[in-house]
Design a protein around this motif. Structure first.
Motif, PDB file in Angstrom:
ATOM      1  N   LEU A  23      11.275   4.189   2.893  1.00  0.00           N
ATOM      2  CA  LEU A  23      10.836   4.526   1.547  1.00  0.00           C
ATOM      3  C   LEU A  23       9.995   3.397   0.952  1.00  0.00           C
ATOM      4  CD1 LEU A  23      10.984   6.585  -0.744  1.00  0.00           C
ATOM      5  CD2 LEU A  23      13.030   5.418  -1.546  1.00  0.00           C
ATOM      6  N   ALA A  24      10.417   2.166   1.148  1.00  0.00           N
ATOM      7  CA  ALA A  24       9.645   1.031   0.653  1.00  0.00           C
ATOM      8  C   ALA A  24       8.286   0.949   1.338  1.00  0.00           C
ATOM      9  CB  ALA A  24      10.425  -0.266   0.874  1.00  0.00           C
ATOM     10  N   VAL A  26       6.562   3.495   2.641  1.00  0.00           N
ATOM     11  CA  VAL A  26       5.734   4.589   2.138  1.00  0.00           C
ATOM     12  C   VAL A  26       5.223   4.261   0.743  1.00  0.00           C
ATOM     13  CG1 VAL A  26       5.826   6.992   1.357  1.00  0.00           C
ATOM     14  CG2 VAL A  26       6.739   6.374   3.590  1.00  0.00           C
ATOM     15  N   LEU A  27       6.079   3.716  -0.111  1.00  0.00           N
ATOM     16  CA  LEU A  27       5.668   3.362  -1.463  1.00  0.00           C
ATOM     17  C   LEU A  27       4.602   2.273  -1.448  1.00  0.00           C
ATOM     18  CD1 LEU A  27       6.078   3.703  -4.496  1.00  0.00           C
ATOM     19  CD2 LEU A  27       7.861   1.982  -4.369  1.00  0.00           C
ATOM     20  N   LEU A  28       4.786   1.266  -0.620  1.00  0.00           N
ATOM     21  CA  LEU A  28       3.803   0.196  -0.512  1.00  0.00           C
ATOM     22  C   LEU A  28       2.460   0.727  -0.010  1.00  0.00           C
ATOM     23  CD1 LEU A  28       3.241  -2.859  -0.694  1.00  0.00           C
ATOM     24  CD2 LEU A  28       3.966  -3.013   1.671  1.00  0.00           C
ATOM     25  N   THR A  29       2.498   1.610   0.983  1.00  0.00           N
ATOM     26  CA  THR A  29       1.268   2.195   1.507  1.00  0.00           C
ATOM     27  C   THR A  29       0.561   3.027   0.445  1.00  0.00           C
ATOM     28  OG1 THR A  29       2.253   2.247   3.709  1.00  0.00           O
ATOM     29  CG2 THR A  29       0.314   3.617   3.355  1.00  0.00           C
ATOM     30  N   ALA A  30       1.318   3.833  -0.293  1.00  0.00           N
ATOM     31  CA  ALA A  30       0.719   4.652  -1.351  1.00  0.00           C
ATOM     32  C   ALA A  30       0.088   3.777  -2.430  1.00  0.00           C
ATOM     33  CB  ALA A  30       1.774   5.571  -1.957  1.00  0.00           C
ATOM     34  N   LEU A  31       0.773   2.706  -2.815  1.00  0.00           N
ATOM     35  CA  LEU A  31       0.208   1.805  -3.823  1.00  0.00           C
ATOM     36  C   LEU A  31      -1.045   1.106  -3.312  1.00  0.00           C
ATOM     37  CD1 LEU A  31       3.440   0.232  -5.325  1.00  0.00           C
ATOM     38  CD2 LEU A  31       1.870   1.812  -6.443  1.00  0.00           C
ATOM     39  N   THR A  34      -3.910   3.727  -3.251  1.00  0.00           N
ATOM     40  CA  THR A  34      -4.329   4.009  -4.625  1.00  0.00           C
ATOM     41  C   THR A  34      -5.093   2.834  -5.211  1.00  0.00           C
ATOM     42  OG1 THR A  34      -2.383   5.410  -4.906  1.00  0.00           O
ATOM     43  CG2 THR A  34      -3.496   4.687  -6.906  1.00  0.00           C
TER      44      THR A  34
END
Length: 163
Positions: A23-24, A26-31, A34
Motif C-alpha cells: 500500500l505504501a 502504491v501510494l508513493l508511486t501515485a504521488l 501525479t
C-alpha cells in the motif's frame, strides 16, 4: 500445528506487513506520477505566455524526452566496480569467477544464503547436502584467509561459540 494461536498471529502480522508495504509503495508511486504530471502542466502553463501554447508543449515534451533518454542511457551503461583497489579487472572474468570472488569477499553472507536455500529446499536431500558442503568449504576458506592475513583472534571465538 496451524491451529496454534501464535502461528496464526505471526501469519496475520506477516500478511499485514506485506500489505502495508504494498500500500505504501502504491501510494508513493501515485504521488510521484501525479507530481510529475503537475510539474509538466505547470511548465506548460508558465511557458504559454512567452512562446505560445503549441511551442510550450513542444518544449516541455522535448525536455521530458531528454530526461527519458538520460534515464535509459544510465540504465544501459555497464556497471562500475565498487572496489577500485582490486588487482584483477572485474569485467574480464566469467560470471562464475565473479560469483566466486563475491563469495570469497563475503563468506558469512554466502554461508547464510546457502543455509536459507537449504531450509527452503529441505525436500531434496542431495541439494541440502551440497549446500552444507559448500558452506563448510566457505567457512574453512574464510578461516584460512583470516589466519593468513593476521586476523587470527577473529575466527577463534566463532569456533568456541559453535563448539
Amino acid at each position: 500445528m496451524l491451529d496454534s494461536p501464535q502461528v496464526q498471529s505471526a501469519v496475520r502480522k506477516a500478511v499485514a506487513a506485506v500489505l502495508g508495504f504494498m500500500l505504501a509503495l502504491v501510494l508513493l508511486t501515485a504521488l510521484l506520477i501525479t507530481g510529475f504530471y503537475l510539474l509538466v502542466a505547470a511548465a506548460t502553463v508558465a511557458l504559454t505566455p512567452v512562446v505560445g501554447e503549441s511551442a510550450a508543449m513542444a518544449m516541455v515534451g522535448a525536455v521530458c524526452f531528454l530526461v527519458l533518454a538520460l534515464v535509459f542511457y544510465r540504465l544501459t551503461r555497464p556497471a562500475r566496480s565498487l572496489s577500485k583497489g582490486d588487482s584483477s579487472p572485474s569485467g574480464s572474468g566469467s560470471p562464475v569467477q565473479s560469483l566466486r570472488e563475491l563469495i570469497r569477499r563475503n563468506p558469512l553472507e554466502s554461508a547464510l544464503v546457502a543455509f536459507a536455500f537449504g531450509i527452503a529446499e529441505q525436500g531434496d536431500p542431495r541439494l541440502k547436502s551440497l549446500l552444507l558442503q559448500g558452506g563448510m568449504v566457505l567457512m574453512k576458506e574464510a578461516e584460512a584467509e583470516a589466519v593468513k592475513g593476521g586476523d587470527a583472534p577473529e575466527p577463534a571465538p566463532a569456533e568456541g561459540e559453535a563448539a
